[in-house]
Design an enzyme around this catalytic site. Structure first.
Site, mmCIF file in Angstrom:
data_model
loop_
_atom_site.group_PDB
_atom_site.id
_atom_site.type_symbol
_atom_site.label_atom_id
_atom_site.label_comp_id
_atom_site.label_asym_id
_atom_site.label_seq_id
_atom_site.Cartn_x
_atom_site.Cartn_y
_atom_site.Cartn_z
ATOM 1 N N ASP A 59 98.506 48.440 38.759
ATOM 2 C CA ASP A 59 97.552 49.141 37.902
ATOM 3 C C ASP A 59 96.344 48.265 37.618
ATOM 4 O O ASP A 59 96.331 47.064 37.918
ATOM 5 C CB ASP A 59 98.216 49.647 36.613
ATOM 6 N N ILE A 60 95.324 48.837 37.032
ATOM 7 C CA ILE A 60 94.035 48.165 36.868
ATOM 8 C C ILE A 60 94.132 46.878 36.051
ATOM 9 O O ILE A 60 93.383 45.932 36.264
ATOM 10 C CB ILE A 60 92.993 49.131 36.251
#
Length: 300
Positions: free
Chosen positions: A107-108
């Site tokens: 994820d980011i």
């Protein structure tokens, strides 16, 4: 020997097998000038086109490449982001006639090890749950962590998408309210590491993947940089998922000379020294806290 069309396209680096099946259904693939259908089989002598462009058909394992990328926080695992955010593909080496396929996602807000390959079949097998490849993360949590918490996390916690657990947890040190841990799990579900810790009432404020199966994040792959795996290493990775390994071709005299020149220039040092291709060595990365690494870790 003939093979399924979608398998050949995936191996050629055009995308995952599932993506190739969708393109075949959409009529975007031609074999010898005819629109292909799902279930078609092809051989090395067939001419294949995808969206009007020729696809090079290769033997299993031929030309297979794998790179290790050290993803920084703030990058998304998609080719094009509608919000204009930087993606993990932006800094990868350019390819002609094929493309990089990500093995899983981060994820980011998660950094660390990401694998990319030009072989869609290899990517598919590495990601498939049946291979049971473990992932190791370095995580910093904020809050009190007790023995009861770690026992519960290893025993299993029922989440919205099923039972989740860490196969092992090792204390990485730290002071005050922030503590570091090495954790290992066998799956790659969305935000699984964060959700597991949150189930115990503590918050994750740093998360970095440091290992995927037998592949560790090398120290020379600085944040936002990549390093290509050697042919022997790629073959070991393929053998682990029962994929045909490629014959290692001996280096030509020209390749040997290029390696020798590269080593000489690198060891010479100084402002004019050249660095190995594939890295941006003009880095101003800040030195980060290094958690302790216990001498014995059961999941290694």
């Amino acid at each position: 020997m003939d093979e399924k069309l979608q398998k050949v396209l995936a191996r050629a680096g055009q995308g995952s097998r599932r993506e190739m099946e969708a393109r075949i259904r959409e009529g975007r693939v031609l074999v010898n000038g005819e629109v292909a259908t799902l279930g078609d089989r092809v051989s090395l002598t067939d001419e294949i086109q995808l969206d009007g462009y020729p696809v090079k058909v290769t033997e299993a394992g031929e030309g297979r490449r794998v790179i290790i990328y050290n993803k920084p926080e703030g990058e998304v695992c998609t080719r094009k982001d509608p919000e204009g955010r930087p993606t993990v593909f932006d800094r990868l080496p350019k390819l002609r006639g094929e493309r990089w396929i990500a093995v899983g996602r981060l994820d980011i807000n998660t950094s660390g090890l990401l694998l990319f390959t030009t072989d869609g079949e290899l990517a598919n097998r590495l990601m498939h749950p049946s291979t049971e490849i473990d992932r190791e993360y370095l995580v910093r949590v904020m809050g009190e962590v007790t023995e009861e918490h770690t026992t519960a996390l290893k025993k299993g916690v029922m989440m919205d998408d099923g039972l989740a657990k860490f196969t092992d947890i090792v204390d990485g040190g730290g002071e005050g309210i922030n503590r570091w841990f090495y954790v290992c799990l066998m799956e790659g579900r969305n935000r699984e590491v964060r959700r597991l810790w949150e189930s115990q009432g503590v918050k994750v404020n740093r998360l970095k993947r440091v290992r995927f199966g037998p592949v560790f994040l090398p120290s020379k792959a600085k944040v936002g940089r990549w390093v290509e795996m050697e042919e022997s290493e790629v073959n070991s990775l393929c053998a682990m998922v029962d994929l045909k390994v490629a014959a290692i071709k001996p280096k030509t005299q020209q390749q040997k000379l290029e390696v020798k020149r590269s080593k000489n220039k690198t060891s010479a040092g100084g402002a004019g020294a050249r660095r190995p291709k594939g890295f941006d060595w003009q880095s101003n990365d800040k030195q980060e806290f290094k958690p302790k690494k216990p001498g014995k870790r059961s999941f290694r």
